[in-house]
Design a protein around this motif. Structure first.
Motif, short mmCIF file in Angstrom:
data_model
loop_
_atom_site.label_atom_id
_atom_site.label_comp_id
_atom_site.label_asym_id
_atom_site.label_seq_id
_atom_site.Cartn_x
_atom_site.Cartn_y
_atom_site.Cartn_z
N VAL B 127 -23.64 -41.45 -25.36
CA VAL B 127 -23.97 -42.87 -25.42
C VAL B 127 -22.77 -43.58 -26.04
N VAL B 128 -22.26 -44.58 -25.35
CA VAL B 128 -21.18 -45.36 -25.96
C VAL B 128 -21.79 -46.64 -26.54
N ALA B 129 -21.63 -46.78 -27.85
CA ALA B 129 -22.18 -47.96 -28.54
C ALA B 129 -21.12 -49.05 -28.56
N VAL B 130 -21.50 -50.22 -28.09
CA VAL B 130 -20.57 -51.35 -28.03
C VAL B 130 -21.14 -52.47 -28.90
N ASP B 131 -20.40 -52.85 -29.93
CA ASP B 131 -20.80 -53.97 -30.78
C ASP B 131 -20.02 -55.20 -30.32
N ALA B 132 -20.74 -56.23 -29.87
CA ALA B 132 -20.07 -57.36 -29.23
C ALA B 132 -20.41 -58.68 -29.91
N LYS B 133 -19.44 -59.56 -29.92
CA LYS B 133 -19.61 -60.88 -30.55
C LYS B 133 -19.07 -61.95 -29.61
N ARG B 134 -19.79 -63.06 -29.56
CA ARG B 134 -19.35 -64.16 -28.68
C ARG B 134 -18.04 -64.77 -29.16
N ARG B 135 -17.19 -65.10 -28.18
CA ARG B 135 -15.94 -65.80 -28.47
C ARG B 135 -15.88 -67.00 -27.54
N PHE B 136 -15.65 -68.17 -28.13
CA PHE B 136 -15.70 -69.39 -27.34
C PHE B 136 -14.33 -69.90 -26.90
N ASP B 137 -13.27 -69.20 -27.32
CA ASP B 137 -11.94 -69.62 -26.87
C ASP B 137 -11.71 -69.11 -25.44
N SER B 138 -10.84 -69.78 -24.70
CA SER B 138 -10.61 -69.28 -23.35
C SER B 138 -9.31 -68.49 -23.31
N LEU B 139 -9.47 -67.23 -22.92
CA LEU B 139 -8.32 -66.35 -22.79
C LEU B 139 -8.31 -65.85 -21.35
N GLN B 140 -7.15 -65.44 -20.90
CA GLN B 140 -7.05 -64.92 -19.54
C GLN B 140 -7.75 -63.57 -19.41
N ASP B 141 -8.22 -63.30 -18.21
CA ASP B 141 -8.79 -62.00 -17.88
C ASP B 141 -10.00 -61.64 -18.75
N SER B 151 -19.24 -72.04 -22.41
CA SER B 151 -18.76 -70.81 -21.80
C SER B 151 -18.17 -69.90 -22.89
N PHE B 152 -18.42 -68.62 -22.78
CA PHE B 152 -17.91 -67.69 -23.80
C PHE B 152 -17.72 -66.31 -23.20
N TRP B 153 -16.99 -65.49 -23.94
CA TRP B 153 -16.85 -64.08 -23.60
C TRP B 153 -17.23 -63.24 -24.81
N PHE B 154 -17.23 -61.94 -24.66
CA PHE B 154 -17.70 -61.08 -25.75
C PHE B 154 -16.58 -60.14 -26.20
N GLU B 155 -16.34 -60.14 -27.49
CA GLU B 155 -15.29 -59.31 -28.04
C GLU B 155 -15.87 -58.07 -28.73
N VAL B 156 -15.28 -56.92 -28.43
CA VAL B 156 -15.71 -55.67 -29.08
C VAL B 156 -15.25 -55.67 -30.53
N HIS B 157 -16.17 -55.29 -31.42
CA HIS B 157 -15.82 -55.10 -32.82
C HIS B 157 -16.06 -53.65 -33.19
#
Lengths: 201, 267
Positions: B127-141, B151-157
């Protein structure tokens, strides 16, 4: 005292199975080389792993095991152990125990493989192993292949996962469960108890 | 029938003792994980997750003892995570009766670990555990989604959610699948501990992008939240801690509710 042998062919976790039998007052012995002189009341072939590798590590036990089971020793194959009741598997080369006619094939592409999680048993033929197990009971599966048998009378229960496949095999003293009874909560407990009763009688 | 949606209580353990969920009245040793685990099992939990937060040179010994004790009483699958960083760590846990290991920080640092574990023990164990947090800045890819117009993306912590990595959580989940993971345990850092519901956009996004089962985690406060994460989030399993620990609901209550809402559960 009922004595049950578990054949260890390097397939990994035997602890859960062993303790779940011991909880039921059974003396459990783990062996990597089965012999009739061990005088077990029943034998379990567990398993997670690869068919080909299992047939190789089973080789030192094979002749004695086949002979003992053919002369009536209660046998329960679990998961890969149930697939080893048959001769061949699509997964790999190597010859299984060939107690029953059929072959082991891969689950269809239409579903996520492995089939992992809780699924239902549709009971076709209750018999001794499924005594007191209700139709549509939930059991826990982890597998990518299943036995496709031409011996319809040996199919005691089926499950449905992209295909209807034999989930419980029962023919005389030969039993197999494609799921893990030791991980299937109260339903699995009933099935293991039934197998122990079969060993006792 | 489809596979049953799974309900998974989670227990945090430190030095072999449960550190949350010590509120059960009629357990003699409330901190002992084995009777608590058995109780969840008897209530109809489909699996259990143990998160070991012990930081001690004796960690392995303590963990081994705990896993054994738990395996003696459980007859459902269970996962152990927390500091698993090598094949040896995984073997210790699996040989003593656990069914799966979860890896987090170590897998981010060395993704090949996922492949090594999967090759050695089978993908179903990993099982791969992924801890994710919303990021509201716009970055490529970055794989983005939207809620309430933003709009947001999710960053692994990593390191228990304390260290941002810059990695896109959805891309990482996809990579983990490719490397041989059998399941993704997806925790929302934003939602964890809030009891305000799972992060549905996160769960939906990851569930859509991977083809292995996704266990949603973080934010569960009610049975309705679990219904939502199955129906709107597309999760295969829901992990919860406090609602079961504080006896807001029993596992059976939750399952009865889900069944009344046409969710397939083992009951």
């Amino acid at each position: 005292m009922t004595r049950v042998g578990i054949i260890d062919y390097g397939a990994g976790n035997l602890f859960s199975l062993k303790t779940s039998l011991e909880r039921r007052g059974v003396v459990v012995e783990i062996t990597d080389q089965f012999s009739k002189q061990m005088n077990f009341d029943g034998v379990i072939l567990p398993g997670v792993g690869n068919f080909g590798a299992a047939t190789k590590t089973l080789e030192p036990s094979k002749e004695e095991l086949v002979s003992a089971v053919k002369s009536g020793l209660p046998f329960l194959g679990i998961c890969l152990g149930a697939q080893l009741i048959f001769k061949r598997s699509e997964e790999d080369e190597g010859e299984g125990l060939a107690f029953l006619d059929g072959e082991v094939v891969r689950l269809p592409k239409s579903v996520k493989v492995p089939h992992m999680g809780w699924n239902n048993l549709e009971i076709a033929k209750r018999g001794e192993l499924l005594k007191d197990v209700e139709d549509n009971s939930w059991v826990y599966f982890v597998h990518s292949y299943y036995p496709k048998t031409t011996d319809n009378a040996a199919v005691a229960a089926i499950s449905d996962y992209g295909v209807k496949f034999p989930a419980v095999i029962a023919k005389k003293n030969i039993f197999g469960t494609q799921f893990h009874p030791e991980k299937s909560g109260p339903v699995g407990a009933v099935i293991l108890n039934n197998f122990i009763e079969i060993c006792r009688s | 029938m489809p596979l049953a949606k799974r309900i998974i209580p989670c227990l945090d353990v430190n030095h072999g003792k449960v550190v949350k969920g010590i509120h059960f009245q009629n357990l003699r040793d409330a901190g002992d994980p084995a009777p608590l685990a058995k109780r969840y099992c008897d209530e109809g939990a489909d699996e259990l997750v143990f998160l070991d937060i012990t930081a001690s040179p004796e960690k392995r010994k303590i963990l081994e003892k705990m896993v054994k004790k738990v395996a003696m009483v459980l007859d459902i699958p269970f996962t152990v995570g927390g500091g698993i960083s090598s094949l040896e760590d995984a073997r210790l846990v699996l040989q003593n009766g656990a069914d799966k290991v979860s890896v987090n920080t170590a897998a981010v640092k060395d993704p090949e670990l996922v492949t090594r574990l999967s090759d050695k023990f089978g993908g179903q164990c990993v099982v791969v555990a992924v801890d994710a947090k919303r990021r509201f800045d716009s970055l490529q890819d970055r794989i983005t989604t939207e809620e309430d117009g933003s709009s947001f993306w999710f960053e692994v912590h990593t390191y228990g959610g304390s260290r941002p990595t810059g990695l896109d959580a959805v891309a990482w989940a996809k990579q983990a699948e490719k490397m041989g993971a059998g399941e993704i345990l997806l925790t929302s850092i934003d939602k964890d501990g809030t009891e305000s519901g799972y992060d549905l956009p996160l769960t939906r996004l990851v569930s859509e992008k991977v083809s292995i089962p996704v266990i949603a985690s973080g934010g569960c406060g009610t049975a309705e939240h679990i219904l939502d994460v199955f129906q709107k989030g597309g999760a295969d399993a829901a992990l919860a801690a406090s609602i079961f620990h504080y006896e807001t609901y029993s596992v059976t209550d939750v399952k009865k509710y889900l069944r009344s809402r046409a969710v397939t559960v083992r009951l």
